[in-house]
Design an enzyme around this catalytic site. Structure first.
Site, mmCIF file in Angstrom:
data_model
loop_
_atom_site.group_PDB
_atom_site.id
_atom_site.type_symbol
_atom_site.label_atom_id
_atom_site.label_comp_id
_atom_site.label_asym_id
_atom_site.label_seq_id
_atom_site.Cartn_x
_atom_site.Cartn_y
_atom_site.Cartn_z
ATOM 1 N N CYS A 111 7.483 -3.888 -3.845
ATOM 2 C CA CYS A 111 8.257 -2.640 -3.845
ATOM 3 C C CYS A 111 9.477 -2.771 -4.762
ATOM 4 C CB CYS A 111 8.634 -2.245 -2.424
ATOM 5 S SG CYS A 111 9.165 -0.519 -2.284
ATOM 6 N N HIS A 195 3.465 -2.158 0.101
ATOM 7 C CA HIS A 195 3.816 -3.188 1.078
ATOM 8 C C HIS A 195 2.559 -3.756 1.741
ATOM 9 C CE1 HIS A 195 8.177 -2.442 1.063
ATOM 10 N NE2 HIS A 195 7.848 -1.176 0.837
ATOM 11 N N GLU A 197 3.014 -6.822 3.345
ATOM 12 C CA GLU A 197 3.606 -7.777 4.285
ATOM 13 C C GLU A 197 3.645 -7.271 5.726
ATOM 14 O OE1 GLU A 197 7.293 -5.496 2.755
ATOM 15 O OE2 GLU A 197 5.203 -5.880 2.181
#
Length: 242
Positions: A111, A195, A197
């Site tokens: 990001c 994203h 994660e």
């Protein structure tokens, strides 16, 4: 990100994998811009492989220290990469990224981290259409490297209001319906606008202050997409440390 709620490498080696570092000598520096934006599932994979990693908590120190890292990871955050006057460490991060690439070191950006990579190599980063929640992306065809193992279409989590142009010589890896530039590779860098994660805990924290309808939609869709998101995250994490 800019969102306000929250040996010589062979030719084209950057498309096939990052420079190899033996795991015994590997160390990952994770640059964290906000307490709510940790490495999440990436950290899980690094720990499984017993790869030493440390956080550089820029939101506490406001400075980029010298590290003995071999690999560099830059996470998301609520600021813009253009906020160098207010946050001088952003300029230091870009210099560190350029120096890491010059030394053939792997760099992974998520990001804001992806936008830092773009900006570090002269590409514009600017406000664009907001993306929040689970979004479909399309992988570019005939790609070498980690994303060659991604499905032709896949869903990922988005939370950003800025986008980037591609640095000269970069290769676009996947595109979105709303925001075109979603991932690119440039030399030893891999930049992901989205994203991967995410964990349940991160989703819960990120959505707690959203509008009820937005939060409800995200929480309803998360069980459908999170397991696959974790699988894709593992692909990228293991590529990064390979």
């Amino acid at each position: 990100m800019k969102i306000r709620p929250l040996a010589r490498m062979p030719k084209h080696a950057h498309l096939n994998g990052l420079e190899h570092t033996p795991q015994a000598s590997m160390k990952i520096a994770i640059f964290q811009h906000a307490a709510s934006e940790p490495a999440g599932y990436f950290e899980t994979v690094f720990s499984e492989h017993k790869i030493p990693h440390e956080y550089i908590r820029l939101y506490e120190t406001n400075e980029v220290p010298a590290t003995g890292a071999t690999h560099f990871m830059f996470m998301g955050g609520p600021m813009s990469v253009n906020d160098e006057k207010e946050l001088p460490y952003l300029k230091e991060e870009k210099a560190l990224i350029r120096n890491a690439v010059k030394r053939g070191r792997p760099v992974l950006g998520i990001c804001l981290g992806a936008q830092l990579i773009a900006s570090a190599f002269g590409a514009k980063v600017y406000p664009y259409r907001q993306e929040t929640g689970w979004c479909r992306l399309i992988r570019e065809p005939d790609l070498p490297g980690a994303l060659s193992r991604f499905p032709a279409q896949f869903s990922v989590f988005q939370l950003h209001g800025e986008t980037f142009d591609l640095p000269a010589g970069a290769h676009l890896l996947c595109t979105g319906d709303i925001v075109k530039h979603q991932a690119f590779v440039y030399k030893t860098t891999l930049a992901l606008q989205f994203h991967l994660e995410l964990t349940d805990a991160i989703i819960s924290e990120w959505t707690q202050d959203m509008e009820p309808a937005t939060r409800e939609a995200i929480l309803r869709e998360t069980p459908q997409y999170l397991t696959e998101s974790n699988r894709l995250c593992r692909i990228i994490a293991e590529y990064f440390i390979a």
